[in-house]
Design a protein around this motif. Structure first.
Motif, short mmCIF file in Angstrom:
data_model
loop_
_atom_site.label_atom_id
_atom_site.label_comp_id
_atom_site.label_asym_id
_atom_site.label_seq_id
_atom_site.Cartn_x
_atom_site.Cartn_y
_atom_site.Cartn_z
N UNK A 207 0.72 -1.22 -0.06
CA UNK A 207 0.09 0.00 0.15
C UNK A 207 1.04 1.36 -0.19
N UNK A 208 2.04 1.37 0.75
CA UNK A 208 2.67 2.52 0.97
C UNK A 208 3.46 2.64 -0.59
N UNK A 209 3.91 1.45 -1.29
CA UNK A 209 4.82 1.52 -2.16
C UNK A 209 3.74 2.16 -3.50
N UNK A 210 2.62 1.80 -3.31
CA UNK A 210 1.68 2.20 -4.42
C UNK A 210 1.38 3.77 -4.14
N UNK A 211 1.29 4.26 -2.94
CA UNK A 211 0.98 5.54 -2.74
C UNK A 211 2.33 6.42 -2.96
N UNK A 212 3.49 5.72 -3.00
CA UNK A 212 4.87 6.59 -3.20
C UNK A 212 5.03 6.68 -4.94
N UNK A 213 4.12 6.02 -5.33
CA UNK A 213 4.14 6.31 -6.90
C UNK A 213 3.61 7.67 -7.10
N UNK A 214 2.97 8.23 -6.26
CA UNK A 214 2.49 9.80 -6.49
C UNK A 214 3.06 10.81 -5.70
#
Length: 329
Positions: A207-214
Protein backbone atom coordinates in the motif's frame (compact mmCIF):
# COMPACT_ATOMS: atom_id res chain seq x y z
CA UNK A 1 -2.24 3.33 -15.68
CA UNK A 2 0.36 0.73 -16.50
CA UNK A 3 2.94 -0.66 -14.07
CA UNK A 4 6.07 -2.78 -14.52
CA UNK A 5 6.98 -4.98 -11.55
CA UNK A 6 10.23 -6.79 -10.79
CA UNK A 7 10.12 -9.59 -8.23
CA UNK A 8 6.46 -10.19 -8.97
CA UNK A 9 6.59 -13.93 -8.32
CA UNK A 10 8.00 -13.47 -4.82
CA UNK A 11 6.26 -13.00 -1.48
CA UNK A 12 5.73 -9.24 -1.83
CA UNK A 13 4.82 -9.53 -5.49
CA UNK A 14 2.01 -11.95 -4.63
CA UNK A 15 0.38 -9.09 -2.75
CA UNK A 16 1.46 -6.16 -4.89
CA UNK A 17 0.19 -7.39 -8.26
CA UNK A 18 -3.42 -8.04 -7.11
CA UNK A 19 -3.45 -4.72 -5.24
CA UNK A 20 -2.33 -2.89 -8.35
CA UNK A 21 -4.98 -4.66 -10.41
CA UNK A 22 -7.66 -3.74 -7.86
CA UNK A 23 -6.60 -0.11 -8.17
CA UNK A 24 -6.98 -0.08 -11.94
CA UNK A 25 -3.42 -0.76 -13.08
CA UNK A 26 -2.45 -2.94 -15.98
CA UNK A 27 0.57 -4.90 -14.74
CA UNK A 28 3.56 -6.29 -16.60
CA UNK A 29 5.76 -8.47 -14.41
CA UNK A 30 9.33 -9.55 -15.09
CA UNK A 31 9.57 -13.35 -15.03
CA UNK A 32 12.88 -15.19 -14.94
CA UNK A 33 11.41 -18.67 -15.49
CA UNK A 34 8.35 -20.44 -16.83
CA UNK A 35 7.24 -21.08 -13.26
CA UNK A 36 7.53 -17.38 -12.39
CA UNK A 37 5.65 -16.48 -15.57
CA UNK A 38 2.82 -18.82 -14.61
CA UNK A 39 2.67 -17.37 -11.09
CA UNK A 40 2.48 -13.72 -12.14
CA UNK A 41 -0.06 -14.57 -14.83
CA UNK A 42 -2.27 -16.23 -12.23
CA UNK A 43 -2.00 -13.06 -10.14
CA UNK A 44 -3.36 -10.98 -13.01
CA UNK A 45 -0.18 -9.65 -14.62
CA UNK A 46 1.21 -10.07 -18.10
CA UNK A 47 4.50 -11.95 -17.85
CA UNK A 48 7.57 -10.45 -19.52
CA UNK A 49 10.38 -13.04 -19.79
CA UNK A 50 13.82 -11.93 -18.68
CA UNK A 51 16.00 -11.08 -15.72
CA UNK A 52 17.47 -7.88 -14.27
CA UNK A 53 19.05 -6.99 -17.59
CA UNK A 54 18.78 -3.34 -18.63
CA UNK A 55 18.08 -3.91 -22.31
CA UNK A 56 15.47 -6.60 -21.72
CA UNK A 57 13.68 -4.65 -19.01
CA UNK A 58 13.59 -1.50 -21.13
CA UNK A 59 11.59 -3.39 -23.74
CA UNK A 60 9.11 -4.60 -21.15
CA UNK A 61 8.75 -1.14 -19.62
CA UNK A 62 7.66 0.57 -22.84
CA UNK A 63 4.46 2.55 -22.27
CA UNK A 64 4.50 2.08 -18.49
CA UNK A 65 3.68 4.86 -16.05
CA UNK A 66 5.61 3.47 -13.09
CA UNK A 67 8.14 0.80 -12.19
CA UNK A 68 7.88 -1.02 -8.87
CA UNK A 69 11.30 -2.54 -8.22
CA UNK A 70 10.67 -5.30 -5.67
CA UNK A 71 13.36 -7.82 -6.65
CA UNK A 72 16.20 -8.15 -4.18
CA UNK A 73 18.41 -10.55 -2.27
CA UNK A 74 17.57 -10.93 1.43
CA UNK A 75 19.62 -13.37 3.47
CA UNK A 76 21.50 -13.45 6.75
CA UNK A 77 24.50 -15.04 5.02
CA UNK A 78 26.25 -14.98 1.67
CA UNK A 79 29.15 -13.49 -0.23
CA UNK A 80 29.18 -9.76 -0.84
CA UNK A 81 29.27 -10.07 -4.63
CA UNK A 82 25.99 -12.01 -4.71
CA UNK A 83 24.25 -9.29 -2.70
CA UNK A 84 25.87 -6.53 -4.77
CA UNK A 85 24.90 -8.04 -8.13
CA UNK A 86 21.24 -8.33 -7.20
CA UNK A 87 20.64 -5.42 -4.86
CA UNK A 88 22.90 -2.79 -6.44
CA UNK A 89 23.62 -3.75 -10.04
CA UNK A 90 20.07 -5.05 -10.43
CA UNK A 91 18.69 -1.76 -9.14
CA UNK A 92 21.00 0.25 -11.40
CA UNK A 93 19.80 -1.81 -14.35
CA UNK A 94 16.15 -1.26 -13.47
CA UNK A 95 16.73 2.48 -13.10
CA UNK A 96 18.56 2.71 -16.43
CA UNK A 97 15.89 0.65 -18.17
CA UNK A 98 13.12 2.86 -16.80
CA UNK A 99 14.88 5.98 -18.04
CA UNK A 100 15.53 4.42 -21.46
CA UNK A 101 11.83 3.55 -21.71
CA UNK A 102 10.82 7.06 -20.53
CA UNK A 103 8.91 5.74 -17.53
CA UNK A 104 8.16 8.82 -15.38
CA UNK A 105 8.10 7.15 -11.94
CA UNK A 106 10.16 4.56 -10.10
CA UNK A 107 9.47 3.08 -6.65
CA UNK A 108 11.90 0.77 -4.88
CA UNK A 109 10.98 -1.58 -2.05
CA UNK A 110 13.84 -0.72 0.28
CA UNK A 111 14.30 -1.68 3.92
CA UNK A 112 14.41 -0.03 7.31
CA UNK A 113 17.66 -1.98 7.71
CA UNK A 114 19.36 0.54 5.41
CA UNK A 115 19.97 2.75 8.45
CA UNK A 116 21.22 -0.07 10.71
CA UNK A 117 24.68 0.26 12.19
CA UNK A 118 25.82 -1.19 15.50
CA UNK A 119 23.57 0.76 17.83
CA UNK A 120 19.89 0.25 18.78
CA UNK A 121 17.56 2.67 17.01
CA UNK A 122 14.93 4.45 19.07
CA UNK A 123 12.18 6.64 17.61
CA UNK A 124 14.19 7.60 14.55
CA UNK A 125 12.89 9.18 11.35
CA UNK A 126 14.18 9.59 7.81
CA UNK A 127 16.89 12.00 8.96
CA UNK A 128 18.82 8.98 10.29
CA UNK A 129 21.80 8.42 7.98
CA UNK A 130 22.14 5.40 5.73
CA UNK A 131 24.75 2.92 6.94
CA UNK A 132 27.06 0.49 5.17
CA UNK A 133 28.43 -1.78 7.91
CA UNK A 134 31.20 -4.17 6.89
CA UNK A 135 29.65 -7.03 8.84
CA UNK A 136 26.48 -7.17 6.72
CA UNK A 137 26.49 -7.34 2.91
CA UNK A 138 22.68 -7.27 2.99
CA UNK A 139 22.43 -4.00 4.92
CA UNK A 140 25.26 -2.43 2.97
CA UNK A 141 23.90 -3.26 -0.48
CA UNK A 142 20.34 -2.22 0.39
CA UNK A 143 21.77 1.10 1.57
CA UNK A 144 23.78 1.59 -1.62
CA UNK A 145 20.77 0.67 -3.74
CA UNK A 146 18.64 3.27 -1.97
CA UNK A 147 21.30 5.89 -2.62
CA UNK A 148 21.23 5.03 -6.32
CA UNK A 149 17.45 5.36 -6.49
CA UNK A 150 17.29 8.69 -4.70
CA UNK A 151 20.22 10.07 -6.72
CA UNK A 152 18.40 9.22 -9.98
CA UNK A 153 15.48 11.52 -9.16
CA UNK A 154 15.13 14.40 -11.59
CA UNK A 155 12.40 16.34 -13.45
CA UNK A 156 10.46 13.86 -15.53
CA UNK A 157 11.76 10.88 -13.57
CA UNK A 158 10.48 10.79 -9.98
CA UNK A 159 12.05 8.15 -7.78
CA UNK A 160 11.04 7.05 -4.28
CA UNK A 161 11.98 4.37 -1.75
CA UNK A 162 9.76 2.81 0.91
CA UNK A 163 11.35 1.28 4.00
CA UNK A 164 9.27 -1.43 5.67
CA UNK A 165 10.58 -3.33 8.69
CA UNK A 166 10.21 -7.11 8.97
CA UNK A 167 7.71 -7.66 6.15
CA UNK A 168 5.39 -10.43 7.33
CA UNK A 169 2.11 -12.09 6.41
CA UNK A 170 0.60 -15.11 4.72
CA UNK A 171 3.23 -16.61 2.43
CA UNK A 172 6.40 -15.24 4.02
CA UNK A 173 9.48 -17.36 4.63
CA UNK A 174 10.36 -16.17 8.13
CA UNK A 175 7.77 -18.15 10.08
CA UNK A 176 8.86 -21.53 8.66
CA UNK A 177 12.47 -20.64 9.50
CA UNK A 178 11.50 -19.69 13.04
CA UNK A 179 9.57 -22.92 13.47
CA UNK A 180 12.49 -24.96 12.18
CA UNK A 181 14.89 -23.25 14.59
CA UNK A 182 12.58 -23.92 17.55
CA UNK A 183 11.99 -27.56 16.62
CA UNK A 184 15.71 -28.23 16.18
CA UNK A 185 16.61 -26.49 19.44
CA UNK A 186 18.55 -23.69 17.72
CA UNK A 187 16.23 -20.85 18.72
CA UNK A 188 17.79 -18.43 21.20
CA UNK A 189 16.53 -15.10 22.48
CA UNK A 190 18.86 -12.12 22.55
CA UNK A 191 18.57 -10.09 25.75
CA UNK A 192 15.39 -12.10 26.45
CA UNK A 193 13.75 -10.32 23.52
CA UNK A 194 13.02 -7.51 25.94
CA UNK A 195 13.10 -4.52 23.59
CA UNK A 196 10.57 -2.62 21.46
CA UNK A 197 10.29 -3.40 17.79
CA UNK A 198 8.25 -2.44 14.73
CA UNK A 199 7.01 -4.52 11.82
CA UNK A 200 5.22 -4.01 8.49
CA UNK A 201 2.55 -6.36 7.17
CA UNK A 202 3.12 -7.13 3.50
CA UNK A 203 -0.17 -5.47 2.51
CA UNK A 204 0.88 -2.30 4.31
CA UNK A 205 4.26 -2.35 2.55
CA UNK A 206 2.56 -2.68 -0.84
CA UNK A 207 0.00 0.00 0.00
CA UNK A 208 2.80 2.40 0.90
CA UNK A 209 4.69 1.59 -2.29
CA UNK A 210 1.64 2.31 -4.43
CA UNK A 211 1.11 5.61 -2.64
CA UNK A 212 4.79 6.47 -3.17
CA UNK A 213 4.19 6.30 -6.94
CA UNK A 214 2.43 9.66 -6.53
CA UNK A 215 5.07 11.24 -4.30
CA UNK A 216 7.07 14.39 -5.12
CA UNK A 217 10.11 12.17 -5.72
CA UNK A 218 13.60 11.98 -4.29
CA UNK A 219 12.40 10.77 -0.89
CA UNK A 220 12.47 7.66 1.31
CA UNK A 221 9.65 6.70 3.65
CA UNK A 222 9.48 4.41 6.66
CA UNK A 223 6.35 2.23 6.74
CA UNK A 224 4.99 0.43 9.79
CA UNK A 225 1.99 -1.45 11.15
CA UNK A 226 1.22 1.63 13.23
CA UNK A 227 2.23 0.21 16.60
CA UNK A 228 5.19 -0.82 18.70
CA UNK A 229 5.45 -4.34 20.10
CA UNK A 230 7.89 -5.98 22.49
CA UNK A 231 10.00 -8.30 20.39
CA UNK A 232 9.47 -11.27 22.71
CA UNK A 233 5.71 -10.78 22.60
CA UNK A 234 5.79 -10.52 18.81
CA UNK A 235 7.75 -13.75 18.27
CA UNK A 236 5.72 -15.63 20.88
CA UNK A 237 2.47 -14.55 19.25
CA UNK A 238 3.72 -15.32 15.74
CA UNK A 239 4.81 -18.82 16.73
CA UNK A 240 1.58 -19.46 18.63
CA UNK A 241 -0.31 -19.04 15.35
CA UNK A 242 1.38 -22.28 14.27
CA UNK A 243 0.89 -23.90 17.66
CA UNK A 244 4.50 -23.65 18.79
CA UNK A 245 6.09 -22.10 21.88
CA UNK A 246 9.61 -20.65 21.77
CA UNK A 247 12.22 -21.80 24.24
CA UNK A 248 13.64 -19.80 27.12
CA UNK A 249 17.36 -19.83 26.34
CA UNK A 250 18.75 -16.32 25.97
CA UNK A 251 22.14 -14.77 25.28
CA UNK A 252 23.20 -11.23 26.14
CA UNK A 253 23.62 -9.16 23.03
CA UNK A 254 27.38 -8.80 23.37
CA UNK A 255 27.82 -12.57 23.59
CA UNK A 256 25.46 -13.27 20.69
CA UNK A 257 27.45 -10.80 18.59
CA UNK A 258 30.78 -12.49 19.32
CA UNK A 259 29.39 -15.99 18.84
CA UNK A 260 27.99 -14.90 15.48
CA UNK A 261 31.38 -13.47 14.45
CA UNK A 262 33.10 -16.72 15.46
CA UNK A 263 30.59 -18.78 13.48
CA UNK A 264 31.13 -16.64 10.40
CA UNK A 265 34.91 -17.10 10.67
CA UNK A 266 34.55 -20.87 10.96
CA UNK A 267 32.23 -21.01 7.95
CA UNK A 268 34.60 -18.94 5.84
CA UNK A 269 37.73 -20.87 6.81
CA UNK A 270 36.10 -24.25 6.26
CA UNK A 271 34.27 -22.98 3.14
CA UNK A 272 30.99 -24.48 4.25
CA UNK A 273 28.12 -24.00 1.82
CA UNK A 274 25.27 -23.93 4.34
CA UNK A 275 24.22 -21.02 6.56
CA UNK A 276 25.65 -20.55 10.07
CA UNK A 277 23.08 -20.93 12.88
CA UNK A 278 23.72 -17.32 13.87
CA UNK A 279 25.29 -14.40 11.99
CA UNK A 280 25.98 -10.77 12.82
CA UNK A 281 23.43 -9.70 10.23
CA UNK A 282 20.80 -11.76 12.04
CA UNK A 283 21.81 -10.39 15.43
CA UNK A 284 21.63 -6.84 14.08
CA UNK A 285 18.31 -7.25 12.30
CA UNK A 286 16.35 -8.75 15.19
CA UNK A 287 18.49 -8.45 18.32
CA UNK A 288 18.04 -4.78 19.28
CA UNK A 289 15.43 -2.09 19.64
CA UNK A 290 13.97 -0.69 16.44
CA UNK A 291 11.35 2.02 16.69
CA UNK A 292 10.75 4.71 14.11
CA UNK A 293 8.21 7.26 12.97
CA UNK A 294 6.32 6.91 9.69
CA UNK A 295 4.83 10.38 10.05
CA UNK A 296 6.53 11.47 6.84
CA UNK A 297 4.67 8.78 4.91
CA UNK A 298 1.45 9.79 6.62
CA UNK A 299 1.93 13.46 5.80
CA UNK A 300 3.34 13.29 2.28
CA UNK A 301 1.70 10.10 1.00
CA UNK A 302 -1.49 9.89 3.05
CA UNK A 303 -0.27 6.54 4.38
CA UNK A 304 -1.91 4.62 7.19
CA UNK A 305 -1.88 0.84 7.68
CA UNK A 306 -4.66 -1.00 5.87
CA UNK A 307 -4.08 -4.26 7.79
CA UNK A 308 -3.79 -4.27 11.58
CA UNK A 309 -1.52 -6.68 13.40
CA UNK A 310 -4.56 -8.53 14.75
CA UNK A 311 -6.14 -8.88 11.30
CA UNK A 312 -2.88 -10.06 9.77
CA UNK A 313 -2.44 -12.71 12.44
CA UNK A 314 -6.00 -13.94 11.94
CA UNK A 315 -5.41 -14.19 8.19
CA UNK A 316 -2.20 -16.12 8.81
CA UNK A 317 -3.86 -18.48 11.30
CA UNK A 318 -6.71 -19.19 8.86
CA UNK A 319 -4.28 -19.88 6.03
CA UNK A 320 -2.33 -22.35 8.18
CA UNK A 321 -5.55 -24.06 9.26
CA UNK A 322 -6.78 -24.41 5.68
CA UNK A 323 -3.59 -25.10 3.77
CA UNK A 324 -0.92 -26.06 6.25
CA UNK A 325 2.35 -24.23 6.83
CA UNK A 326 3.87 -25.26 3.51
CA UNK A 327 1.45 -23.02 1.67
CA UNK A 328 0.81 -20.40 4.35
CA UNK A 329 4.44 -19.85 5.22
Amino acid sequence: MKAFVTGGSGFVGHYLIPMLRERGYQVIALARSKRAAMQVTQLGAKAFPGDLNQQAMAQGMQGCDVVFHIAGFLSIWGDYQSFYETNVIGTEGALAAAQTANVPRFVQMGAAASVFGHQPLSEIDESAPLKQPKFSPYITTKSIAEQRVIAANRPGFKTSVVRPSWIWGNGDHVLPQLLASVKTGRFVWIDQGDYPYMTTHVANACHGAILAARSPGGQAYFLSDGDVVQFRQWITTLLSVAGVEPGRVSLPHWLAWHVAGLMETIWRVTRRKDTPPITRTMVRLIGQELTFSDRKAQTELGYSPIVTREAGLIELANAIKQNGLAQAG
